[in-house]
Scaffold this motif. Structure first.
Motif, PDB file in Angstrom:
ATOM      1  N   LYS A  71      19.471  15.348  43.941  1.00 54.11           N
ATOM      2  CA  LYS A  71      18.544  15.246  42.817  1.00 54.11           C
ATOM      3  C   LYS A  71      18.729  16.369  41.803  1.00 54.11           C
ATOM      4  CE  LYS A  71      16.628  11.741  44.916  1.00 54.11           C
ATOM      5  NZ  LYS A  71      16.968  10.375  44.510  1.00 54.11           N
ATOM      6  N   ASP A  72      19.440  17.426  42.203  1.00 48.20           N
ATOM      7  CA  ASP A  72      19.604  18.554  41.274  1.00 48.20           C
ATOM      8  C   ASP A  72      20.949  18.519  40.548  1.00 48.20           C
ATOM      9  OD1 ASP A  72      21.177  19.060  43.448  1.00 48.20           O
ATOM     10  OD2 ASP A  72      20.696  21.200  43.575  1.00 48.20           O
ATOM     11  N   ARG A  73      21.631  17.410  40.606  1.00 49.47           N
ATOM     12  CA  ARG A  73      22.908  17.293  39.892  1.00 49.47           C
ATOM     13  C   ARG A  73      22.776  16.314  38.730  1.00 49.47           C
ATOM     14  NH1 ARG A  73      27.467  19.363  42.975  1.00 49.47           N
ATOM     15  NH2 ARG A  73      28.826  18.304  41.503  1.00 49.47           N
ATOM     16  N   SER A  74      23.589  16.531  37.716  1.00 46.46           N
ATOM     17  CA  SER A  74      23.540  15.710  36.501  1.00 46.46           C
ATOM     18  C   SER A  74      24.317  14.414  36.670  1.00 46.46           C
ATOM     19  CB  SER A  74      24.144  16.487  35.328  1.00 46.46           C
ATOM     20  OG  SER A  74      23.529  17.729  35.178  1.00 46.46           O
ATOM     21  N   TYR A  75      23.997  13.470  35.797  1.00 41.55           N
ATOM     22  CA  TYR A  75      24.840  12.280  35.697  1.00 41.55           C
ATOM     23  C   TYR A  75      26.156  12.672  35.019  1.00 41.55           C
ATOM     24  CZ  TYR A  75      20.687   9.281  36.457  1.00 41.55           C
ATOM     25  OH  TYR A  75      19.578   8.661  36.970  1.00 41.55           O
ATOM     26  N   VAL A  76      27.228  12.024  35.423  1.00 37.64           N
ATOM     27  CA  VAL A  76      28.501  12.173  34.711  1.00 37.64           C
ATOM     28  C   VAL A  76      28.758  10.869  33.973  1.00 37.64           C
ATOM     29  CG1 VAL A  76      30.972  12.612  34.906  1.00 37.64           C
ATOM     30  CG2 VAL A  76      29.375  13.755  36.457  1.00 37.64           C
ATOM     31  N   VAL A  77      28.871  10.969  32.655  1.00 36.44           N
ATOM     32  CA  VAL A  77      28.913   9.774  31.824  1.00 36.44           C
ATOM     33  C   VAL A  77      30.184   9.780  30.990  1.00 36.44           C
ATOM     34  CG1 VAL A  77      27.791   8.614  29.881  1.00 36.44           C
ATOM     35  CG2 VAL A  77      26.403   9.636  31.705  1.00 36.44           C
ATOM     36  N   SER A  78      30.854   8.640  30.898  1.00 37.17           N
ATOM     37  CA  SER A  78      31.976   8.502  29.958  1.00 37.17           C
ATOM     38  C   SER A  78      31.604   7.450  28.925  1.00 37.17           C
ATOM     39  CB  SER A  78      33.264   8.127  30.687  1.00 37.17           C
ATOM     40  OG  SER A  78      33.158   6.837  31.246  1.00 37.17           O
ATOM     41  N   TYR A  79      32.024   7.686  27.697  1.00 39.83           N
ATOM     42  CA  TYR A  79      31.621   6.799  26.608  1.00 39.83           C
ATOM     43  C   TYR A  79      32.681   6.817  25.509  1.00 39.83           C
ATOM     44  CZ  TYR A  79      30.097  11.322  24.795  1.00 39.83           C
ATOM     45  OH  TYR A  79      30.072  12.634  24.402  1.00 39.83           O
ATOM     46  N   THR A  80      32.521   5.888  24.561  1.00 35.78           N
ATOM     47  CA  THR A  80      33.424   5.803  23.412  1.00 35.78           C
ATOM     48  C   THR A  80      32.627   5.947  22.127  1.00 35.78           C
ATOM     49  OG1 THR A  80      34.867   4.284  24.621  1.00 35.78           O
ATOM     50  CG2 THR A  80      35.142   4.366  22.244  1.00 35.78           C
ATOM     51  N   ARG A  81      33.154   6.739  21.217  1.00 31.19           N
ATOM     52  CA  ARG A  81      32.534   6.868  19.897  1.00 31.19           C
ATOM     53  C   ARG A  81      33.651   6.915  18.866  1.00 31.19           C
ATOM     54  NH1 ARG A  81      28.300  11.531  17.785  1.00 31.19           N
ATOM     55  NH2 ARG A  81      27.774  10.514  15.802  1.00 31.19           N
ATOM     56  N   ASP A  82      33.577   6.015  17.905  1.00 31.66           N
ATOM     57  CA  ASP A  82      34.624   5.901  16.879  1.00 31.66           C
ATOM     58  C   ASP A  82      36.004   5.778  17.524  1.00 31.66           C
ATOM     59  OD1 ASP A  82      32.673   6.167  14.936  1.00 31.66           O
ATOM     60  OD2 ASP A  82      32.872   8.350  14.875  1.00 31.66           O
ATOM     61  N   ASN A  83      36.051   4.942  18.534  1.00 29.04           N
ATOM     62  CA  ASN A  83      37.310   4.659  19.264  1.00 29.04           C
ATOM     63  C   ASN A  83      37.893   5.885  19.951  1.00 29.04           C
ATOM     64  OD1 ASN A  83      37.380   1.895  18.548  1.00 29.04           O
ATOM     65  ND2 ASN A  83      38.209   2.446  16.533  1.00 29.04           N
ATOM     66  N   VAL A  84      37.075   6.901  20.155  1.00 28.39           N
ATOM     67  CA  VAL A  84      37.531   8.094  20.868  1.00 28.39           C
ATOM     68  C   VAL A  84      36.767   8.192  22.189  1.00 28.39           C
ATOM     69  CG1 VAL A  84      37.696  10.621  20.839  1.00 28.39           C
ATOM     70  CG2 VAL A  84      38.060   9.301  18.725  1.00 28.39           C
ATOM     71  N   ASP A  85      37.523   8.299  23.268  1.00 30.61           N
ATOM     72  CA  ASP A  85      36.901   8.392  24.592  1.00 30.61           C
ATOM     73  C   ASP A  85      36.443   9.824  24.872  1.00 30.61           C
ATOM     74  OD1 ASP A  85      37.408   5.737  25.036  1.00 30.61           O
ATOM     75  OD2 ASP A  85      39.321   6.108  26.054  1.00 30.61           O
ATOM     76  N   SER A  86      35.261   9.946  25.445  1.00 22.60           N
ATOM     77  CA  SER A  86      34.726  11.261  25.814  1.00 22.60           C
ATOM     78  C   SER A  86      33.981  11.133  27.135  1.00 22.60           C
ATOM     79  CB  SER A  86      33.766  11.781  24.738  1.00 22.60           C
ATOM     80  OG  SER A  86      34.403  11.919  23.510  1.00 22.60           O
ATOM     81  N   ALA A  87      33.696  12.262  27.721  1.00 24.28           N
ATOM     82  CA  ALA A  87      32.919  12.288  28.963  1.00 24.28           C
ATOM     83  C   ALA A  87      32.090  13.567  28.988  1.00 24.28           C
ATOM     84  CB  ALA A  87      33.833  12.232  30.182  1.00 24.28           C
ATOM     85  N   GLY A  88      30.941  13.475  29.602  1.00 21.46           N
ATOM     86  CA  GLY A  88      30.083  14.656  29.650  1.00 21.46           C
ATOM     87  C   GLY A  88      28.982  14.500  30.681  1.00 21.46           C
ATOM     88  N   TYR A  89      28.136  15.518  30.716  1.00 18.24           N
ATOM     89  CA  TYR A  89      27.031  15.535  31.672  1.00 18.24           C
ATOM     90  C   TYR A  89      25.730  15.196  30.954  1.00 18.24           C
ATOM     91  CZ  TYR A  89      30.362  18.094  34.577  1.00 18.24           C
ATOM     92  OH  TYR A  89      31.457  18.462  35.305  1.00 18.24           O
ATOM     93  N   PHE A  90      24.863  14.487  31.675  1.00 17.27           N
ATOM     94  CA  PHE A  90      23.547  14.141  31.128  1.00 17.27           C
ATOM     95  C   PHE A  90      22.471  14.551  32.119  1.00 17.27           C
ATOM     96  CE2 PHE A  90      23.426  11.563  27.224  1.00 17.27           C
ATOM     97  CZ  PHE A  90      24.777  11.564  26.910  1.00 17.27           C
ATOM     98  N   ASN A  91      21.422  15.177  31.588  1.00 13.33           N
ATOM     99  CA  ASN A  91      20.272  15.522  32.421  1.00 13.33           C
ATOM    100  C   ASN A  91      19.592  14.230  32.872  1.00 13.33           C
ATOM    101  OD1 ASN A  91      17.557  16.192  33.237  1.00 13.33           O
ATOM    102  ND2 ASN A  91      17.918  18.215  32.356  1.00 13.33           N
ATOM    103  N   PRO A  92      19.488  13.989  34.191  1.00 13.54           N
ATOM    104  CA  PRO A  92      18.939  12.703  34.651  1.00 13.54           C
ATOM    105  C   PRO A  92      17.434  12.574  34.431  1.00 13.54           C
ATOM    106  CG  PRO A  92      19.386  14.133  36.517  1.00 13.54           C
ATOM    107  CD  PRO A  92      19.909  14.850  35.308  1.00 13.54           C
ATOM    108  N   TYR A  93      16.741  13.678  34.124  1.00 18.68           N
ATOM    109  CA  TYR A  93      15.279  13.625  33.950  1.00 18.68           C
ATOM    110  C   TYR A  93      14.882  13.552  32.476  1.00 18.68           C
ATOM    111  CZ  TYR A  93      15.751  14.971  38.775  1.00 18.68           C
ATOM    112  OH  TYR A  93      16.125  14.991  40.093  1.00 18.68           O
TER     113      TYR A  93
END
Length: 400
Positions: free
Chosen positions: A100-122
């Motif tokens: 429960k104390d770890r973040s989500y790891v999310v990958s996404y696309t914006r303007d046809n550029v792939d990125s990945a990052g952490y998101f606070n789950p709360y």
């Protein structure tokens, strides 16, 4: 004079009551050890370092990887997707940790550029991308581990040294076996109260015995990852089908040999062209997946894309007596209809090994405890050429 001493230590006389087999193993152990020592040391030391790559990354990104808020209801994948859409980001996949104390790891696309990052789950706050300053260092470590930073030539040298290591471990075990049962205790302990040469010999002999099985396993799995012919031989020996063109066939293409996979691919092609009126929500996908795989686990959801028209849900099952991380996978079409299920324990042995070859080689299979265990074994592997060379050099120095 020097050459004479060298000759005496490289081709020693057969001892009284020494079997020819053990004498041959002794010479083989010495020659292969001297030939491969440096390479084995580099491979083992780089393996020690690389084993902790993910832990180093977590520490470096601890403000993103871990959240300190009081646990309460976490955002659903659908809510994270909505947050991203407001920023014109298209979600590609989301990894939901068990802790429960770890973040989500999310990958996404914006303007046809792939990125990945952490998101606070709360809070749903974007915590940013990972700090990758250590990546270059670990790339160098991995390059050393795989090919000594010498490209294909280094890869061949590395492979030859690892093959020698397998022979060294076998011959070392033959040499370790005590002549009489009463000497067994002595062969299993290090006499730290002895002189330096005795301690050095005991460390080489005893530590080599304790580590030889794991080192052999790590060497073979390393060869499996490196050489297609080893991969083919292991798959066949585990009951799998031979890969006819091992140099050109990738792991994904291996699956094409199975008819049901081929039929599944045809089905996916139809789904790509199908008109979707109302896509299913991510929450519905997650609920459906939990009904089929009813256990708590690290869960990754991959959304449909151009190559794959299905939702792919992977849950890492640790509900076994070892706590090993075994991946189960299920797929759904865009309407949320269940399409396929691939449980680890239902796979044939050859495919189980194929899917776990890398974590078995790196020690990630049981998490941190196995990584620490592998580190210790790898460090012993690094020390064996050192203690072995000291042992031989002492004989060389004393030879007349």
């Amino acid at each position: 004079m020097k050459n004479s001493r060298l000759q005496k230590t490289l081709v020693r006389k057969r001892r009284k009551n020494e079997s020819l087999f053990k004498y041959a193993m002794g010479l083989l152990h010495l020659w292969l050890g001297l030939l491969s020592a440096l390479v084995i040391m580099v491979v083992c030391l780089s393996g020690c370092l690389y084993a902790f790559k993910n832990q180093f990354s977590d520490v470096l990104n601890r403000d993103k990887v871990f959240v300190t808020e009081k646990p309460r209801s976490r955002k659903t994948p659908a809510q994270i997707r909505e947050i991203l859409l407001r920023e014109k980001k298209e979600l590609k996949s989301i990894m939901i940790p068990v802790d429960k104390d770890r973040s989500y790891v999310v990958s996404y696309t914006r303007d046809n550029v792939d990125s990945a990052g952490y998101f606070n789950p709360y809070s749903g706050k974007d915590l940013g991308m990972a700090d990758v300053n250590m990546n270059r260092f670990f790339e160098i470590v991995l390059d050393l581990h795989r090919n000594l930073m010498m490209g294909n030539a280094g890869r061949q040298i590395n492979g030859a040294a690892v093959l020698m290591l397998c022979l060294l471990l076998f011959s070392g075990f033959v040499l370790w076996v005590p002549k009489k049962a009463r000497h067994l205790k002595q062969s299993l302990t290090v006499k730290f109260s002895g002189k330096f040469q005795r301690i050095n010999y005991d460390l080489h002999n005893t530590m080599g015995f304790y580590a030889f099985l794991m080192l052999f396993f790590m060497a073979v799995t390393g060869l499996y990852i490196t050489y297609p012919w080893v991969k083919n031989a292991l798959i066949v020996s585990l009951g799998g089908e031979s890969i006819s063109n091992v140099s050109a066939v990738s792991s994904k293409e291996e699956n094409n040999a199975f008819d049901h996979i081929f039929n599944d691919m045809l089905s996916r092609q139809k789904e790509k062209s199908a008109v979707q009126e109302k896509p299913v929500s991510l929450q519905e996908i997650l609920v459906s997946a939990d009904k089929i795989l009813p256990y708590e686990a690290v869960t990754t959801i991959e959304l449909p894309n151009k190559e794959n028209p299905r939702f792919v849900v992977t849950k890492v099952n640790t509900g076994n007596w070892l706590g090993a991380m075994l991946p189960d996978q299920i797929t759904f079409d865009k309407k949320g209809k269940f399409k396929s299920k691939e449980l680890f324990w239902e796979k044939p042995l050859s495919k189980q090994f194929t899917s776990l070859a890398k974590p078995l080689h790196t020690g990630e299979i049981l998490g941190l405890k196995s990584i620490i265990f592998y580190f210790i074994i790898c460090f012993i592997g690094f020390s064996l050429p050192v203690t072995g060379f000291i042992f031989w050099f002492n004989k060389f120095r004393k030879a007349k």
